[in-house]
Scaffold this active site. Structure first.
Site, PDB file in Angstrom:
ATOM      1  N   ASP A  23       7.343   6.996  -2.085  1.00 54.53           N
ATOM      2  CA  ASP A  23       7.714   6.126  -3.857  1.00 54.53           C
ATOM      3  C   ASP A  23       9.204   7.006  -3.533  1.00 54.53           C
ATOM      4  O   ASP A  23       9.666   7.709  -3.721  1.00 54.53           O
ATOM      5  CB  ASP A  23       6.940   6.485  -3.898  1.00 54.53           C
ATOM      6  CG  ASP A  23       6.975   5.595  -5.751  1.00 54.53           C
ATOM      7  OD1 ASP A  23       7.660   4.360  -5.328  1.00 54.53           O
ATOM      8  OD2 ASP A  23       5.984   5.655  -6.887  1.00 54.53           O
TER       9      ASP A  23
ATOM     10  N   ASP B 127      10.842   5.949  -8.020  1.00 59.79           N
ATOM     11  CA  ASP B 127      10.773   6.572  -9.218  1.00 59.79           C
ATOM     12  C   ASP B 127       9.592   7.926  -9.867  1.00 59.79           C
ATOM     13  O   ASP B 127       8.429   7.027  -8.522  1.00 59.79           O
ATOM     14  CB  ASP B 127       9.642   5.245 -10.269  1.00 59.79           C
ATOM     15  CG  ASP B 127      11.623   4.088 -10.448  1.00 59.79           C
ATOM     16  OD1 ASP B 127      12.804   5.030 -11.119  1.00 59.79           O
ATOM     17  OD2 ASP B 127      11.394   3.171  -8.964  1.00 59.79           O
TER      18      ASP B 127
ATOM     19  N   ASP C  61       3.364   9.050  -6.904  1.00 56.18           N
ATOM     20  CA  ASP C  61       3.248   9.453  -8.076  1.00 56.18           C
ATOM     21  C   ASP C  61       2.699   8.735  -9.586  1.00 56.18           C
ATOM     22  O   ASP C  61       1.611   8.978 -10.790  1.00 56.18           O
ATOM     23  CB  ASP C  61       4.630   9.676  -8.763  1.00 56.18           C
ATOM     24  CG  ASP C  61       5.438   8.540  -9.122  1.00 56.18           C
ATOM     25  OD1 ASP C  61       5.011   7.843  -8.876  1.00 56.18           O
ATOM     26  OD2 ASP C  61       5.379   8.618 -11.406  1.00 56.18           O
TER      27      ASP C  61
END
Length: 247
Positions: free
Chosen positions: A19, A21, A199
């Protein structure tokens, strides 16, 4: 509770899913205000080389946005949760097509509703949907959900997906999990260990899938997760990747 540090992995035997961000860069008040480490593109290029091309960015952002932030991006990028992709830094292909007029209408409705509710909201239009961000005022979570639920109910074929301080209106069948499944069916992934770093709640189905396959599933940051391992921040991710998993 996920807590263990992720183990060593061999790049030549891994397929790496990242991922953006919250994993490669710290979150910021707005998507455009992130700070990208100057060494990140070089790190991704080394990983791309060492894995023989088996590095994939899997992001909610548009691919063009990833390319803008990362310069000469070599690895394959999936954007908008898999609605679009660019192979090896090439041209963007829309894998799920949504009429621009539909996105415009959805975005207008969100902006109108948000303007009446709070100036802390941020509305983001994407080629495959729209996002209602409330990261500038996390206390708006419940109100943001209710607002987004009202809008998405008027658009058959779309569903509401919670993200980190945001609610996304996106087409049915689009998810990071589907990206992982598709890539792992490709010849480049055969015999390799899947490694996934995420996240957000949008990463959880993919993290759970990779863990079930016996791969390396890594939650970045705080919060409950289906991942087996944890790193606390993008800085820790960077250090771990720089060492290619070595202690």
């Amino acid at each position: 509770m996920t807590s263990a540090r992720p183990p060593v992995f061999s790049p030549e035997n891994a397929v790496l899913f990242l991922d953006f961000d919250g994993v490669l860069v710290d979150l910021a008040d707005t998507p455009d205000s992130i700070a990208v480490d100057a060494q990140l593109p070089a790190l991704l290029e080394r990983l791309h080389r060492d894995t023989g091309g088996a590095v994939y960015l899997v992001s909610g952002r548009q691919v063009a946005d990833l390319q803008r932030h990362l310069g000469g991006l070599k690895c394959t990028a999936y954007g908008c949760h898999g609605a679009e992709m660019a192979a090896d830094g090439g041209a963007v292909t829309q894998l799920v097509k949504v009429e621009a007029a539909q996105i415009d209408a959805m975005t207008r409705e969100l902006k109108h509703a948000a303007a009446d509710a709070s100036r802390a909201y941020l509305i983001e239009a994407k080629p495959s949907g729209a996002v209602l961000h409330y990261r500038r005022d996390p206390s708006l979570q419940a109100d943001a959900r209710a607002l987004a639920e009202r809008i998405v109910a008027r658009y058959p074929g779309f569903h509401l997906h919670p993200a980190k301080m945001a609610f996304e209106l996106r087409p049915d069948g689009v998810s990071k999990l589907e990206v992982i499944r598709a890539v792992l069916d490709q010849p480049i992934a055969r015999g390799r260990t899947p490694v996934y770093l995420g996240d957000d709640t949008t990463d959880e189905p993919a993290l759970e899938h990779v863990r079930a396959l016996g791969g390396i599933s890594i939650k970045v940051g705080s919060g409950e997760s289906m991942a087996e391992f944890r790193l606390n921040s993008p800085a820790e991710v960077d250090a771990w990747l720089e060492g290619k998993g070595k202690e």
